[in-house]
Design a protein around this motif. Structure first.
Motif, PDB file in Angstrom:
ATOM      1  N   THR A  96       0.835  -1.203   0.000  1.00 28.41           N
ATOM      2  CA  THR A  96       0.000   0.000   0.000  1.00 28.41           C
ATOM      3  C   THR A  96       0.868   1.250   0.000  1.00 28.41           C
ATOM      4  N   GLY A  97       1.975   1.217   0.762  1.00 27.42           N
ATOM      5  CA  GLY A  97       2.902   2.350   0.781  1.00 27.42           C
ATOM      6  C   GLY A  97       3.521   2.608  -0.577  1.00 27.42           C
ATOM      7  N   ILE A  98       3.897   1.557  -1.280  1.00 26.57           N
ATOM      8  CA  ILE A  98       4.450   1.702  -2.636  1.00 26.57           C
ATOM      9  C   ILE A  98       3.407   2.304  -3.567  1.00 26.57           C
ATOM     10  N   PHE A  99       2.167   1.828  -3.479  1.00 28.28           N
ATOM     11  CA  PHE A  99       1.127   2.334  -4.380  1.00 28.28           C
ATOM     12  C   PHE A  99       0.703   3.753  -4.029  1.00 28.28           C
ATOM     13  N   TYR A 196       7.680   6.688   7.291  1.00 28.21           N
ATOM     14  CA  TYR A 196       6.828   6.886   6.123  1.00 28.21           C
ATOM     15  C   TYR A 196       5.496   6.150   6.285  1.00 28.21           C
ATOM     16  N   ILE A 197       5.551   4.886   6.691  1.00 24.15           N
ATOM     17  CA  ILE A 197       4.328   4.093   6.835  1.00 24.15           C
ATOM     18  C   ILE A 197       3.438   4.665   7.932  1.00 24.15           C
ATOM     19  N   LEU A 198       4.007   4.978   9.079  1.00 26.60           N
ATOM     20  CA  LEU A 198       3.214   5.486  10.191  1.00 26.60           C
ATOM     21  C   LEU A 198       2.560   6.819   9.859  1.00 26.60           C
ATOM     22  N   GLN A 199       3.282   7.683   9.153  1.00 25.80           N
ATOM     23  CA  GLN A 199       2.747   8.996   8.798  1.00 25.80           C
ATOM     24  C   GLN A 199       1.652   8.914   7.732  1.00 25.80           C
ATOM     25  N   ASN A 200       1.766   7.957   6.822  1.00 27.59           N
ATOM     26  CA  ASN A 200       0.861   7.915   5.683  1.00 27.59           C
ATOM     27  C   ASN A 200      -0.259   6.888   5.791  1.00 27.59           C
ATOM     28  N   GLN A 201      -0.160   5.980   6.764  1.00 31.76           N
ATOM     29  CA  GLN A 201      -1.222   4.982   6.910  1.00 31.76           C
ATOM     30  C   GLN A 201      -1.792   4.901   8.331  1.00 31.76           C
ATOM     31  N   PHE A 202      -1.057   5.414   9.303  1.00 31.37           N
ATOM     32  CA  PHE A 202      -1.506   5.359  10.698  1.00 31.37           C
ATOM     33  C   PHE A 202      -1.270   6.704  11.392  1.00 31.37           C
ATOM     34  N   ILE A 270      -9.285   6.526   1.286  1.00 31.73           N
ATOM     35  CA  ILE A 270      -8.458   7.518   1.966  1.00 31.73           C
ATOM     36  C   ILE A 270      -6.975   7.193   1.776  1.00 31.73           C
ATOM     37  N   LEU A 271      -6.625   5.925   1.900  1.00 32.40           N
ATOM     38  CA  LEU A 271      -5.231   5.513   1.697  1.00 32.40           C
ATOM     39  C   LEU A 271      -4.868   5.512   0.221  1.00 32.40           C
ATOM     40  N   LEU A 272      -5.765   5.008  -0.596  1.00 35.05           N
ATOM     41  CA  LEU A 272      -5.564   4.940  -2.047  1.00 35.05           C
ATOM     42  C   LEU A 272      -6.888   5.226  -2.730  1.00 35.05           C
ATOM     43  N   ASP A 273      -6.846   5.852  -3.899  1.00 37.59           N
ATOM     44  CA  ASP A 273      -8.095   6.043  -4.631  1.00 37.59           C
ATOM     45  C   ASP A 273      -8.511   4.719  -5.277  1.00 37.59           C
ATOM     46  N   GLN A 274      -9.748   4.677  -5.743  1.00 39.63           N
ATOM     47  CA  GLN A 274     -10.319   3.427  -6.267  1.00 39.63           C
ATOM     48  C   GLN A 274      -9.502   2.857  -7.427  1.00 39.63           C
ATOM     49  N   GLN A 275      -9.076   3.730  -8.330  1.00 36.72           N
ATOM     50  CA  GLN A 275      -8.324   3.281  -9.500  1.00 36.72           C
ATOM     51  C   GLN A 275      -6.993   2.658  -9.095  1.00 36.72           C
ATOM     52  N   THR A 276      -6.313   3.262  -8.128  1.00 35.03           N
ATOM     53  CA  THR A 276      -5.018   2.739  -7.689  1.00 35.03           C
ATOM     54  C   THR A 276      -5.182   1.429  -6.948  1.00 35.03           C
ATOM     55  N   LYS A 277      -6.249   1.308  -6.151  1.00 40.63           N
ATOM     56  CA  LYS A 277      -6.501   0.049  -5.442  1.00 40.63           C
ATOM     57  C   LYS A 277      -6.671  -1.105  -6.425  1.00 40.63           C
TER      58      LYS A 277
END
Length: 482
Positions: A96-99, A196-202, A270-277
């Motif tokens: 998810t972080g890469i995407f 990076y992960i904590l800031q962008n996903q948690f 919120i983490l990724l838009d629908q197209q990216t998911k």
């Protein structure tokens, strides 16, 4: 005194609402009781110390439960504050972080890793980010080297190893892939992987999320991970330490409620838009045209219904039935016999109407453990009839693991033979079951049956696992006295 008149229509409306709410409450209570009973029994059958499980439908948590003991030595119970190690389920977070970076235009699946990482071995230069995510890189695996090595020392050793296959050809699970993805994240963002992960996903999670691949690190409220010693018949504390290099592949420690919140953000774009998911959940195109895997996510089917997710350490599992808008999250801290995928599949059968049936995988496992093989065979037959599009890969492997436990840990060849015979008779087209049966016959000095089943296994395996075919051919020659 004023008289208030209520119309018949309004009374009927109020009565209908009341009945509907009562029906929902009854249905909810019934589901909770059914899952509670199932998990209590399953934990007993598989000897699981502690467990937490959630089922989410859309934005609604339809089930959330906590069972057993987080730390056996102090008898601490599992609760909302318990952090579990999710091991390789962490790879979903890394993917998810890469995407997120792909969505922001900072990376591409087609980017060569040499664009971001310097001093790579020559044979690594053409590997792409997409092949790292899909475990199709062919790189040598860091798991065989000591975690105390520096990055430079490790890279020096890996650079001398041969590539396992041409990049993109096939799936082979490999921890090197996710170590390199973490390094790419750090190069692109300028911060550590953890940050990076904590800031962008948690971002708003001050507690309940922590990175550590060290089982010996003291972390408040963390459940102890246990391994079962079959010879001693007891649980032993895990002492494994993969260091910081392991964080992107197996380092997430998380509470159930924080995982539920992460899933909510994923569902709500919120983490990724629908197209990216959906790009993340697109099957990778393997050159061998046989293997199946997405970009960091596994693709699992329960009676033809697809789900996306991954499991870790035989203890944790995250599974999304996207079309049914249902997510199952399982966290646990030990077992005598693996159960994680059986549990997820059975919970899916309990909560998803399209999968409803009268037989669960756990019922088959329970009968096998009680050595009631005739009833187990009948139950398995019913399970297959109710789920004609399932191959029951996890159940087959769990039964095989039980046979191996009897053989190698308990040295009980009679019990092992019973289990392997059941698996071979129930799954006559699965080469692993025939090979395992051949092995136990060889141990019991029954050369004729060993040779016969080795030969069957070789034919069923075909060209899939050539190295193991050579091993079986070698065993046949030895048994024939050649």
């Amino acid at each position: 005194m004023r008289t208030v008149k209520i119309s018949t229509t309004l009374l009927l409306s109020l009565f209908t609402i009341s009945c509907t709410n009562h029906t929902k409450e009854t249905s909810s209570a019934k589901l909770k009781n059914e899952i509670d009973r199932y998990l209590t029994k399953t934990m007993e059958i598989h000897n699981i110390p502690g467990l937490a499980l959630a089922v989410v439908e859309g934005d609604k948590i339809v089930y959330e439960g906590y069972f057993g003991i987080a730390t056996l030595e102090s008898n601490v119970k599992v609760d909302k504050n318990t952090l579990f190690r999710v091991f390789s389920t962490t790879k979903l977070i890394t993917s998810t972080g890469i995407f997120q970076l792909i969505q922001d235009g900072k990376l591409s699946l087609e980017d060569k890793i040499s664009k971001y990482l310097d001093n790579l071995p020559l044979q690594w230069q053409e590997i792409k980010i997409g092949t790292l995510l899909s475990h199709s890189s062919g790189l040598p695996d860091i798991i065989k080297y000591n975690s105390s090595l520096t990055d430079k020392e490790l890279m020096d050793k890996l650079s001398k190893d041969k590539m396992e296959f041409v990049a993109g050809n096939q799936f082979r699970y490999n921890q090197t892939n996710y170590w390199l993805l973490a390094r790419i994240i750090e190069k692109v963002t300028g911060v550590s992987f953890d940050e990076y992960i904590l800031q962008n996903q948690f971002k708003n999670s001050k507690n309940g999320v922590r990175f550590s691949s060290n089982a010996q690190e003291e972390i408040a409220n963390r459940a102890t991970r246990y391994s079962y010693n079959n010879a001693m018949k007891l649980f032993e504390k895990d002492t494994n330490n993969n260091g910081k290099r392991g964080h992107s592949g197996n380092g997430l420690n998380i509470t159930l409620d924080k995982f539920i919140e992460w899933n909510r953000q994923l569902d709500n774009n919120i983490l990724l838009d629908q197209q990216t998911k959906f790009k993340m959940w697109t099957p990778f195109t393997f050159t061998n045209q046989k293997d199946s895997f997405l970009y960091g996510w596994g693709n699992y089917h329960v009676n033809k219904l697809p789900s996306y997710g991954f499991s870790g350490g035989n203890l944790a599992a995250f599974r999304k039935f996207v079309d049914q808008k249902t997510t199952i999250i399982l966290l646990s801290n030990g077992y005598e016999i693996p159960a994680y995928d059986i549990i997820v599949n059975d919970i899916a059968r309990i909560v998803i109407p399209d999968l409803k049936g009268s037989t669960l995988e756990e019922e088959v496992m329970d009968l096998i453990l009680k050595s009631r093989f005739d009833k187990a065979a009948l139950s398995f037959k019913n399970l297959k009839k109710e789920n004609p599009n399932s191959d029951f890969e996890n159940l087959k492997w769990n039964v095989n693991s039980l046979g191996n436990s009897h053989l190698y840990s308990e040295h009980n060849t009679d019990k092992a033979l019973e289990v392997f015979k059941f698996n071979a008779e129930s799954n006559p087209d699965w080469w692993i079951s025939l090979a395992s049966l051949a092995e136990i016959y060889e141990v019991k000095k029954d050369s004729a049956n060993a040779i016969e089943n080795y030969q069957k296994a070789i034919l069923l395996n075909g060209t899939n696992e050539m190295n193991y075919n050579e091993h079986m051919k070698s065993r046949i020659k030895t048994l024939q006295g050649n």
